[in-house]
Design a protein around this motif. Structure first.
Motif, PDB file in Angstrom:
ATOM      1  N   PRO A   1     -46.508   1.368 137.178  1.00 37.88           N
ATOM      2  CA  PRO A   1     -47.574   1.022 136.230  1.00 37.88           C
ATOM      3  C   PRO A   1     -47.427   1.826 134.937  1.00 37.88           C
ATOM      4  N   LEU A   2     -47.827   1.215 133.824  1.00 37.93           N
ATOM      5  CA  LEU A   2     -47.754   1.908 132.541  1.00 37.93           C
ATOM      6  C   LEU A   2     -48.716   3.083 132.492  1.00 37.93           C
ATOM      7  N   VAL A   3     -49.860   2.919 133.087  1.00 35.43           N
ATOM      8  CA  VAL A   3     -50.858   3.981 133.134  1.00 35.43           C
ATOM      9  C   VAL A   3     -51.007   4.388 134.590  1.00 35.43           C
ATOM     10  N   ALA A   4     -50.914   5.693 134.807  1.00 35.18           N
ATOM     11  CA  ALA A   4     -51.050   6.165 136.185  1.00 35.18           C
ATOM     12  C   ALA A   4     -52.434   5.787 136.706  1.00 35.18           C
ATOM     13  N   ASN A   5     -52.484   5.298 137.887  1.00 35.48           N
ATOM     14  CA  ASN A   5     -53.719   4.772 138.432  1.00 35.48           C
ATOM     15  C   ASN A   5     -54.315   5.700 139.489  1.00 35.48           C
ATOM     16  N   THR A   6     -53.846   6.913 139.532  1.00 36.24           N
ATOM     17  CA  THR A   6     -54.356   7.822 140.549  1.00 36.24           C
ATOM     18  C   THR A   6     -55.589   8.549 140.033  1.00 36.24           C
ATOM     19  N   LYS A   7     -56.405   8.996 140.928  1.00 36.00           N
ATOM     20  CA  LYS A   7     -57.608   9.726 140.546  1.00 36.00           C
ATOM     21  C   LYS A   7     -57.251  11.043 139.868  1.00 36.00           C
ATOM     22  N   GLU A   8     -56.201  11.699 140.353  1.00 36.35           N
ATOM     23  CA  GLU A   8     -55.797  12.982 139.764  1.00 36.35           C
ATOM     24  C   GLU A   8     -55.327  12.789 138.333  1.00 36.35           C
ATOM     25  N   ALA A   9     -54.569  11.722 138.070  1.00 35.33           N
ATOM     26  CA  ALA A   9     -54.077  11.466 136.719  1.00 35.33           C
ATOM     27  C   ALA A   9     -55.237  11.160 135.776  1.00 35.33           C
ATOM     28  N   LYS A  10     -56.201  10.378 136.253  1.00 37.59           N
ATOM     29  CA  LYS A  10     -57.363  10.067 135.417  1.00 37.59           C
ATOM     30  C   LYS A  10     -58.178  11.323 135.138  1.00 37.59           C
ATOM     31  N   ALA A  11     -58.360  12.160 136.135  1.00 39.71           N
ATOM     32  CA  ALA A  11     -59.121  13.394 135.945  1.00 39.71           C
ATOM     33  C   ALA A  11     -58.395  14.331 134.987  1.00 39.71           C
ATOM     34  N   ALA A  12     -57.072  14.420 135.108  1.00 39.58           N
ATOM     35  CA  ALA A  12     -56.300  15.284 134.207  1.00 39.58           C
ATOM     36  C   ALA A  12     -56.372  14.764 132.778  1.00 39.58           C
ATOM     37  N   ALA A  13     -56.280  13.455 132.602  1.00 38.94           N
ATOM     38  CA  ALA A  13     -56.361  12.875 131.261  1.00 38.94           C
ATOM     39  C   ALA A  13     -57.742  13.103 130.656  1.00 38.94           C
ATOM     40  N   ARG A  14     -58.778  12.947 131.472  1.00 35.99           N
ATOM     41  CA  ARG A  14     -60.140  13.173 130.994  1.00 35.99           C
ATOM     42  C   ARG A  14     -60.358  14.641 130.616  1.00 35.99           C
TER      43      ARG A  14
END
Length: 189
Positions: A38-51
């Protein structure tokens, strides 16, 4: 008699020693499937790190803007002339910065049920104060343009310095962004 050149030896005669991949070459479809992600990581950890990274950047920018760092300022606040105008406005007392407080007092006075006369006189006081505040803003704009012209040269003045000063004076001191960098009475040179 002519002799032909000797051909180099081939590996057909050599014994196979197990050198090689040891597996079949993958097909093109298998290679493309392995590369697909996927172009954007779809994991919860990746979303939390990006946020968290976005919040950190936003907090850093907000602190930099409040401190008056040129890098974080919006375009309307950038430049040495705008900094000088901010310091000049922040150094003085201006009637316009108390307009909001006067309006709140007028609203409170109009809620008093005793008589309509209190609300009427409070309204008149507010109108008179607004005239004084607008007059002070106009005088401040002219004064800022004149003094900035003396400091930076009349031919090199940016447009809108008077309006910028008047609008900054209209804000209450504790609400101004970038935050005031000078104390009252410390006018810039």
């Amino acid at each position: 008699m002519a002799t032909s050149p000797v051909s180099p030896p081939t590996n057909d005669d050599a014994e196979t020693t197990g050198v090689g991949k040891g597996r079949a070459t993958p097909t093109r479809a298998e290679q493309e499937a392995a590369r697909r992600r996927p172009l954007v990581a779809n994991t919860k950890e990746a979303k939390a790190a990006a946020r968290a990274e976005l919040n950190e950047r936003r907090n850093r920018a907000q602190a930099g803007m409040a401190a008056g760092e040129e890098k974080y300022l919006p375009v309307r606040d950038k430049g040495p002339q705008r900094r000088w105008v901010r310091d000049y406005v922040d150094a003085g007392w201006h009637p316009a910065e108390f307009v909001m407080a006067v309006m709140v007092l007028v609203i409170l006075a109009s809620l008093v049920p005793a008589e309509l006369a209190i609300a009427f006189y409070a309204y008149l006081v507010m109108m008179a104060y607004l005239i004084i505040a607008i007059g002070g803003m106009i005088l401040l704009a002219f004064r800022v343009k004149r003094k900035a012209g003396e400091k930076f040269g009349k031919d090199r003045l940016e447009r809108g310095l008077g309006w910028y000063a008047a609008m900054r004076a209209l804000q209450m001191r504790f609400m101004r962004l970038p935050k005031p960098q000078v104390k009252r009475g410390q006018y810039p040179a």
